[in-house]
Motif scaffolding. Structure first.
Motif, mmCIF file in Angstrom:
data_model
loop_
_atom_site.group_PDB
_atom_site.id
_atom_site.type_symbol
_atom_site.label_atom_id
_atom_site.label_comp_id
_atom_site.label_asym_id
_atom_site.label_seq_id
_atom_site.Cartn_x
_atom_site.Cartn_y
_atom_site.Cartn_z
ATOM 1 N N GLY A 8 40.986 30.764 39.085
ATOM 2 C CA GLY A 8 41.990 31.817 39.101
ATOM 3 C C GLY A 8 43.389 31.253 38.937
ATOM 4 N N LEU A 17 41.585 33.519 31.054
ATOM 5 C CA LEU A 17 41.198 32.644 32.155
ATOM 6 C C LEU A 17 39.683 32.543 32.162
ATOM 7 C CD1 LEU A 17 43.359 33.734 35.255
ATOM 8 C CD2 LEU A 17 43.486 31.547 34.044
ATOM 9 N N LEU A 19 36.779 31.891 34.973
ATOM 10 C CA LEU A 19 36.400 31.707 36.364
ATOM 11 C C LEU A 19 35.044 31.018 36.440
ATOM 12 C CD1 LEU A 19 37.389 35.159 37.904
ATOM 13 C CD2 LEU A 19 38.819 33.140 37.470
ATOM 14 N N ARG A 37 35.553 42.385 41.843
ATOM 15 C CA ARG A 37 36.967 42.144 42.073
ATOM 16 C C ARG A 37 37.517 43.195 43.026
ATOM 17 N NH1 ARG A 37 39.394 43.658 36.053
ATOM 18 N NH2 ARG A 37 39.058 45.920 36.176
ATOM 19 N N LEU A 84 43.739 39.704 28.907
ATOM 20 C CA LEU A 84 43.959 40.168 30.274
ATOM 21 C C LEU A 84 45.109 41.165 30.355
ATOM 22 C CD1 LEU A 84 43.251 36.824 32.087
ATOM 23 C CD2 LEU A 84 42.143 38.994 32.613
ATOM 24 N N THR A 89 44.567 42.302 37.669
ATOM 25 C CA THR A 89 44.996 41.541 38.847
ATOM 26 C C THR A 89 44.157 41.912 40.056
ATOM 27 O OG1 THR A 89 47.271 41.311 38.064
ATOM 28 C CG2 THR A 89 46.907 41.158 40.447
ATOM 29 N N TYR A 92 38.807 37.859 42.688
ATOM 30 C CA TYR A 92 37.499 37.922 42.042
ATOM 31 C C TYR A 92 36.481 37.152 42.890
ATOM 32 C CZ TYR A 92 39.441 40.040 37.859
ATOM 33 O OH TYR A 92 40.033 40.913 36.975
ATOM 34 N N THR A 108 38.642 34.153 44.332
ATOM 35 C CA THR A 108 39.735 33.443 43.673
ATOM 36 C C THR A 108 40.714 34.470 43.125
ATOM 37 O OG1 THR A 108 40.296 31.729 42.041
ATOM 38 C CG2 THR A 108 38.530 33.241 41.430
ATOM 39 N N GLN A 109 41.997 34.222 43.315
ATOM 40 C CA GLN A 109 43.038 35.189 42.938
ATOM 41 C C GLN A 109 43.344 35.088 41.448
ATOM 42 O OE1 GLN A 109 44.907 37.587 44.871
ATOM 43 N NE2 GLN A 109 45.564 38.198 42.802
ATOM 44 N N VAL A 110 43.363 36.223 40.790
ATOM 45 C CA VAL A 110 43.816 36.325 39.400
ATOM 46 C C VAL A 110 45.002 37.269 39.369
ATOM 47 C CG1 VAL A 110 43.234 37.152 37.088
ATOM 48 C CG2 VAL A 110 41.560 35.833 38.408
ATOM 49 N N THR A 111 46.109 36.790 38.838
ATOM 50 C CA THR A 111 47.323 37.602 38.722
ATOM 51 C C THR A 111 47.751 37.629 37.262
ATOM 52 O OG1 THR A 111 48.014 36.994 40.965
ATOM 53 C CG2 THR A 111 49.686 37.924 39.501
#
Length: 114
Positions: A8, A17, A19, A37, A84, A89, A92, A108-111
């Protein structure tokens, strides 16, 4: 049993990205694997699933942009995320599930932001 997500981060709209989720402590190859998510203030939602025979399915919101895959030799599942959008955001999570058994990773953070 352990599921550990990674990959992430912060990405601009339109970016990509990948993952990863590393599994241990159970017979990974026999479990369907799912990515979920959860965005702030929202319920956790299903994103994509891959069966033990690598049949895949996707939520409509990510279809055509995300690809789930697995490597049974390495006990890993992946989520390739392309094009994306800010609405992607979220934190996940990967999940292993069979009847009576369920394992989750820590997320895991996805922004997605400019």
């Amino acid at each position: 049993v352990q599921l550990v997500e990674s990959g992430g981060g912060l990405v601009q709209p339109g970016g990509s990205l990948r993952l990863s989720c590393a599994a241990s402590g159970f017979t990974f190859s026999s479990f369907p694997m799912t990515w979920f998510r959860q965005a702030p203030g929202k319920e956790r939602e299903w994103v994509a699933v891959i069966t033990s025979k690598s049949v895949t399915n996707y939520a409509d919101s990510v279809k055509g942009r995300f690809t789930i895959s697995r490597d049974n030799d390495k006990n890993m599942v992946f989520l390739q995320m392309n094009s994306l959008k800010p609405e992607d955001t979220a934190v996940y999570f990967c999940r292993a599930w069979r009847v009576g058994v369920e394992y989750w990773g820590q997320g895991t953070q996805v922004t997605v932001s400019s």
